[in-house]
Design an enzyme around this catalytic site. Structure first.
Site, short mmCIF file in Angstrom:
data_model
loop_
_atom_site.label_atom_id
_atom_site.label_comp_id
_atom_site.label_asym_id
_atom_site.label_seq_id
_atom_site.Cartn_x
_atom_site.Cartn_y
_atom_site.Cartn_z
N ASN A 143 8.00 -5.72 -0.53
CA ASN A 143 7.86 -4.51 0.29
C ASN A 143 6.38 -4.41 0.59
OD1 ASN A 143 7.69 -2.08 1.55
ND2 ASN A 143 8.96 -0.95 0.08
N TYR B 51 11.61 8.53 1.72
CA TYR B 51 11.52 7.45 0.72
C TYR B 51 12.30 7.71 -0.56
CZ TYR B 51 7.77 5.94 3.82
OH TYR B 51 7.06 5.53 4.91
N PRO C 190 0.79 -1.23 0.00
CA PRO C 190 0.00 0.00 0.00
C PRO C 190 0.82 1.28 0.00
CG PRO C 190 -0.14 -1.12 2.11
CD PRO C 190 0.51 -2.07 1.17
N ASN C 191 0.34 2.20 -0.80
CA ASN C 191 0.86 3.57 -0.90
C ASN C 191 2.20 3.69 -1.63
OD1 ASN C 191 -1.32 4.86 0.49
ND2 ASN C 191 -0.53 3.97 2.38
N ASP D 102 1.10 -15.69 7.03
CA ASP D 102 0.61 -17.06 6.80
C ASP D 102 0.72 -17.45 5.32
OD1 ASP D 102 0.02 -17.40 9.47
OD2 ASP D 102 -2.13 -17.04 9.25
N ALA E 6 2.90 -0.75 4.96
CA ALA E 6 2.40 -0.77 6.34
C ALA E 6 1.82 -2.13 6.75
CB ALA E 6 1.35 0.33 6.52
N ARG F 246 12.74 4.32 13.01
CA ARG F 246 11.53 5.14 12.93
C ARG F 246 10.61 4.86 14.13
NH1 ARG F 246 9.10 4.82 7.09
NH2 ARG F 246 8.04 6.67 7.90
N GLU G 89 12.23 -9.67 2.68
CA GLU G 89 11.47 -8.50 3.11
C GLU G 89 12.31 -7.25 2.81
OE1 GLU G 89 10.30 -8.47 7.25
OE2 GLU G 89 10.04 -6.29 7.22
N HIS H 241 12.46 -2.84 2.67
CA HIS H 241 11.91 -1.50 2.94
C HIS H 241 12.89 -0.45 2.45
CE1 HIS H 241 8.79 -3.27 5.34
NE2 HIS H 241 9.72 -4.02 5.90
N ARG I 83 5.82 12.58 -2.52
CA ARG I 83 5.89 13.23 -1.19
C ARG I 83 6.93 12.53 -0.35
NH1 ARG I 83 0.45 12.14 0.97
NH2 ARG I 83 1.75 11.90 2.81
N SER J 174 13.02 2.63 3.73
CA SER J 174 13.50 3.31 4.93
C SER J 174 14.01 2.30 5.96
CB SER J 174 12.36 4.15 5.53
OG SER J 174 11.29 3.30 5.93
O1 CA2 Z 1 10.23 2.02 4.00
C1 CA2 Z 1 9.41 1.32 3.39
O2 CA2 Z 1 9.64 0.84 2.28
C2 CA2 Z 1 8.01 1.10 3.99
O3 CA2 Z 1 7.59 -0.21 3.65
C3 CA2 Z 1 7.10 2.14 3.37
C4 CA2 Z 1 5.69 2.16 3.95
C5 CA2 Z 1 5.74 2.20 5.47
O4 CA2 Z 1 4.43 2.07 6.00
C6 CA2 Z 1 6.62 1.10 6.06
O5 CA2 Z 1 6.65 1.25 7.47
C7 CA2 Z 1 8.03 1.20 5.51
C8 CA2 Z 1 4.90 3.38 3.47
C9 CA2 Z 1 4.94 3.62 2.00
C10 CA2 Z 1 4.28 4.97 1.76
O6 CA2 Z 1 4.94 5.61 0.71
C11 CA2 Z 1 4.63 6.89 0.45
C12 CA2 Z 1 5.42 7.53 -0.47
C13 CA2 Z 1 5.17 8.84 -0.78
C14 CA2 Z 1 4.12 9.50 -0.20
C15 CA2 Z 1 3.32 8.87 0.72
C16 CA2 Z 1 3.58 7.55 1.04
#
Ligand code: CA2
Length: 147
Positions: free
Chosen positions: A74, A23, A10-11, A87, A77, A107, A98, A100, A18, A102
């Site tokens: 990846n 990121y 997601p996202n 599972d 969240a 964090r 896995e 990420h 942003r 970041s």
């Molecule tokens: O660091 C990562 O790759 C995460 O998987 C990114 C997720 C976060 O919830 C994980 O804790 C770590 C969030 C991705 C959201 O990406 C955005 C990028 C630009 C603007 C808004 C969200």
């Protein structure tokens, strides 16, 4: 040619729009292009996809069985919440890395817990878009060792 699935949660479709300080500036399309160039040089075929829906991610993990030799995930969240993804990974018994962008351990506390890590071959985090390439190399050498 071995095929690997690079699956994004997601996202992550918002990358590059942003929070560049967290990121980076690469879009998911940029990352896909980097991954394709990197995998091609290693004789790997890749499938690259993203979904904002937990069920669609579960379906993609199930469908990877018999089709892909391993998965780079990846899960965004859902990493921190989804017993269902954990599972599914255990169920398909494919090697999963896995990933990420970041460093989730540097964090907020709620990002320190990963359900995916319990069933992953390993975890790569904190290296931005470069982490995808590190994950391809890690999965590639694992698959070569495993034969
Ligand atoms: O660091 C990562 O790759 C995460 O998987 C990114 C997720 C976060 O919830 C994980 O804790 C770590 C969030 C991705 C959201 O990406 C955005 C990028 C630009 C603007 C808004 C969200």
């Amino acid at each position: 040619m071995a095929s690997i699935l690079i699956l994004n949660g997601p996202n992550l479709n918002l990358l590059g729009t942003r929070e560049p300080e967290v990121y980076g500036r690469a879009t998911l399309g940029d990352i896909e292009a980097m991954c394709r160039a990197h995998a091609e040089g290693r004789g790997l075929d890749i499938a690259f996809s993203q979904s904002n829906h937990e069920g669609a991610l579960l379906d993609a993990i199930h469908a990877a069985r018999g089709r892909h030799a391993g998965i780079i995930l990846n899960a965004g969240a859902y990493t921190h919440t989804s017993v269902a993804l954990m599972d599914a990974i255990a169920g398909v018994a494919l090697p999963v890395i896995e990933l990420h962008l970041s460093n989730i351990h540097a964090r907020e506390d709620f990002r320190h817990r990963s359900y995916i890590a319990r069933v992953a071959l390993g975890v790569i985090c904190g290296f931005g878009a470069q982490g995808y390439l590190l994950a391809i190399d890690a999965l590639h050498s694992h698959l070569e060792r495993a034969g």
